[in-house]
Enzyme design. Structure first.
Site, PDB file in Angstrom:
ATOM      1  N   CYS A  27       2.971  33.664   8.097  1.00 15.83           N
ATOM      2  CA  CYS A  27       3.628  34.331   9.064  1.00 15.83           C
ATOM      3  C   CYS A  27       4.061  33.341  10.259  1.00 15.83           C
ATOM      4  CB  CYS A  27       2.559  35.209   9.683  1.00 15.83           C
ATOM      5  SG  CYS A  27       1.791  36.468   8.697  1.00 15.83           S
ATOM      6  N   GLU A  28       4.781  32.446   9.625  1.00 15.60           N
ATOM      7  CA  GLU A  28       5.403  31.535  10.352  1.00 15.60           C
ATOM      8  C   GLU A  28       6.976  31.457   9.790  1.00 15.60           C
ATOM      9  OE1 GLU A  28       4.640  29.084  12.859  1.00 15.60           O
ATOM     10  OE2 GLU A  28       2.501  29.954  12.952  1.00 15.60           O
TER      11      GLU A  28
ATOM     12  N   ARG B 103       6.096  19.419   3.754  1.00 15.82           N
ATOM     13  CA  ARG B 103       7.122  18.714   4.067  1.00 15.82           C
ATOM     14  C   ARG B 103       8.351  19.336   4.491  1.00 15.82           C
ATOM     15  NH1 ARG B 103       9.419  15.382   1.565  1.00 15.82           N
ATOM     16  NH2 ARG B 103       9.344  13.501   3.196  1.00 15.82           N
TER      17      ARG B 103
ATOM     18  N   GLU C  94       0.737  -0.852  -0.213  1.00 10.10           N
ATOM     19  CA  GLU C  94       0.014  -0.121  -0.035  1.00 10.10           C
ATOM     20  C   GLU C  94       1.028   1.326   0.060  1.00 10.10           C
ATOM     21  OE1 GLU C  94      -2.469  -0.826   3.281  1.00 10.10           O
ATOM     22  OE2 GLU C  94      -0.988   0.074   4.646  1.00 10.10           O
TER      23      GLU C  94
HETATM   24  C1  PLP Z   1       0.785   6.402   4.959  1.00  8.90           C
HETATM   25  C2  PLP Z   1       0.410   5.184   4.827  1.00  8.90           C
HETATM   26  C3  PLP Z   1       0.697   4.521   3.615  1.00  8.90           C
HETATM   27  C4  PLP Z   1       1.513   5.004   2.637  1.00  8.90           C
HETATM   28  O1  PLP Z   1       2.668   5.466   3.042  1.00  8.90           O
HETATM   29  P1  PLP Z   1       3.793   5.874   1.906  1.00  8.90           P
HETATM   30  O2  PLP Z   1       5.060   6.578   2.637  1.00  8.90           O
HETATM   31  O3  PLP Z   1       3.079   7.111   1.046  1.00  8.90           O
HETATM   32  O4  PLP Z   1       4.180   4.849   0.911  1.00  8.90           O
HETATM   33  C5  PLP Z   1       0.387   3.054   3.705  1.00  8.90           C
HETATM   34  N1  PLP Z   1      -0.195   2.519   4.669  1.00  8.90           N
HETATM   35  C6  PLP Z   1      -0.540   3.316   5.782  1.00  8.90           C
HETATM   36  C7  PLP Z   1      -1.238   2.558   6.849  1.00  8.90           C
HETATM   37  C8  PLP Z   1      -0.256   4.508   5.975  1.00  8.90           C
HETATM   38  O5  PLP Z   1      -0.672   5.172   7.076  1.00  8.90           O
END
Ligand code: PLP
Length: 421
Positions: free
Chosen positions: A341-342, A310, A272
């Protein structure tokens, strides 16, 4: 100096800026597709392989639809993310719902879509049962704690709020089994922006061993393991992308030994990832508004951390180029700032650039994931538009920029007339 490229040159970007105005995010469809295919190819040995795009990285249904045609599903963790997945026609097995601290109505929607429910905690077994009923297939999220080293962004697993302990996994699957759940998955997510290929092979090792132990002890059969996301991208020009075929091959070898030979197959391998799917193929295009010289040089852009937070949030490096000036000496040391303003609203600190002039376009690289998505409205800042460079070279608007009306949409100004302050 820099090897980092934007698919459009300065002249082409100026044309887009004239039409859509800066700042905007630009995504490259051809590059996203090529990368998606490389990931799929690395796991072609596993017939059930599937990548669930982590929607939070770039929650735009146009990008998700492209990824769907490449065979990707969606990893969702909130109701709006589930609705985005639904909007592009994903359902059932194509969605995994990996949430934590989950409200009941989100579980209900996930169950209604037939999504794979990935439980974050042992207490959620009863919570889910009560609010939505237990589906026939359930996945649990493992937090290996001290058994696995973490990394900088996600921290040490034992400090992370996510997942079941090892002991809770055994108890949790036993409860699920006894409550009649028939189909099982096992998930973990222990790294973020990790560039070391071996890390992911190790994670698969951990899960494969656990599948063996859980299956033996509980007499249940696992259908899939989800190794999570977290594959890093080379934000710095000198860094190297993770070798996907090396990761796929390393996991294949372990699979042969730990799963196939041990009789625990077939087992689908799932990922994922978010960052590596769109991150390197998105750019934030902005324009120099002001230059300032006090104790340092400052280059002020028309973008700010509302468009990409980021660098301000975790001091992350994002490469910056000035189109047309790539080959000039990088001898102007400056902080590249936004207008918030940070004082941490800086895209770069002490960065050597080819001296930018007021009116120059500036390209901030690797903004395709956790970029626009992390946008916010603090200080009255508005989120920028998103453009997609199609494979035919045409750039199309896939999200318009926010307007002041959007910003005020949740306020009832008419009500002010009857409000005695
Ligand atoms: C953020 C997240 C991802 C994706 O992370 P990447 O660093 O974008 O690959 C996948 N699974 C879960 C549970 C997450 O919290």
């Amino acid at each position: 100096m820099s090897q980092k490229k934007c698919p459009l040159n300065g002249e082409q970007l100026e044309k887009l800026a004239a039409k859509f105005s800066t700042p905007f995010h630009l995504y490259d469809e051809a590059a996203i597709r090529a990368n998606a295919r490389a990931l799929t190819a690395a796991f072609a040995w596993n017939p059930g392989f599937k990548e669930y795009f982590a929607v939070k990285a770039a929650p735009n249904p146009y990008l998700m639809k492209i990824l769907k045609t490449e065979g990707f599903g969606a990893d969702c963790s909130s109701l709006p993310e589930l609705l985005l997945a639904e909007s592009i026609g994903l359902s059932g097995e194509e969605i995994i719902f990996t949430s934590n601290d989950t409200p009941a109505h989100e579980y209900q929607k996930a169950v209604e879509l037939g999504a794979i429910i990935n439980l974050d905690d042992i207490t959620h077994i009863e919570f889910l049962e009560q609010c939505a009923g237990l589906p026939e297939r359930v996945c649990c999220r493992y937090n290996p704690g001290p058994l696995k080293a973490g990394n900088a962004i996600i921290g040490h697993p034992e400090e992370a709020k996510y997942g079941f302990t090892r002991a809770q996994l055994f108890e949790g699957y036993r409860m699920l089994r006894d409550k009649g759940v028939k189909r099982f998955g096992l998930h973990t997510m222990v790294a973020s922006n990790e560039l070391e290929a071996a890390y992911f092979i190790e994670t698969a090792h951990l899960l494969f061993d656990l599948v063996g132990e859980l299956s033996r002890e509980l007499g249940i059969r696992f259908e899939f393991v989800n190794i999570g996301g977290g594959i890093g991208i080379p934000y710095r020009p000198e860094q190297k992308a993770v070798d996907l075929s090396f990761v796929g091959e390393g996991i294949r070898r372990l699979y042969e030994e730990k799963i196939a030979a041990a009789g625990f197959g077939p087992l689908d391998v799932r990922l994922e990832c978010g960052r590596m799917v769109t991150g390197p193929f998105g750019w934030l295009v902005s324009r120099v508004l002001h230059k300032k010289n006090t104790y340092k040089n400052y280059v002020g852009l028309d973008a700010c951390m509302a468009n990409l937070m980021r660098p301000a949030l975790y001091g992350a490096y994002h490469h910056i180029t000035v189109p047309g000036k790539e080959n000039l000496p990088h001898d102007f040391i400056c902080d590249v700032t936004g207008s918030l303003c940070e004082n941490n609203d800086k895209f770069a600190i002490n960065r050597a650039l080819p001296a930018p002039e007021i009116g120059d376009l500036v390209v901030i690289h690797d903004a395709g994931a956790h970029g626009h998505a992390m946008g916010f409205n603090y200080n009255g800042k508005l989120r920028s538009a998103e453009l997609l460079l199609r494979e035919n070279g045409e750039a199309v608007l896939i999200r318009r920029a926010e307007t002041v009306q959007d910003y005020f949409a949740t306020l009832d100004f008419a009500g002010l007339n009857n409000f005695n302050g």
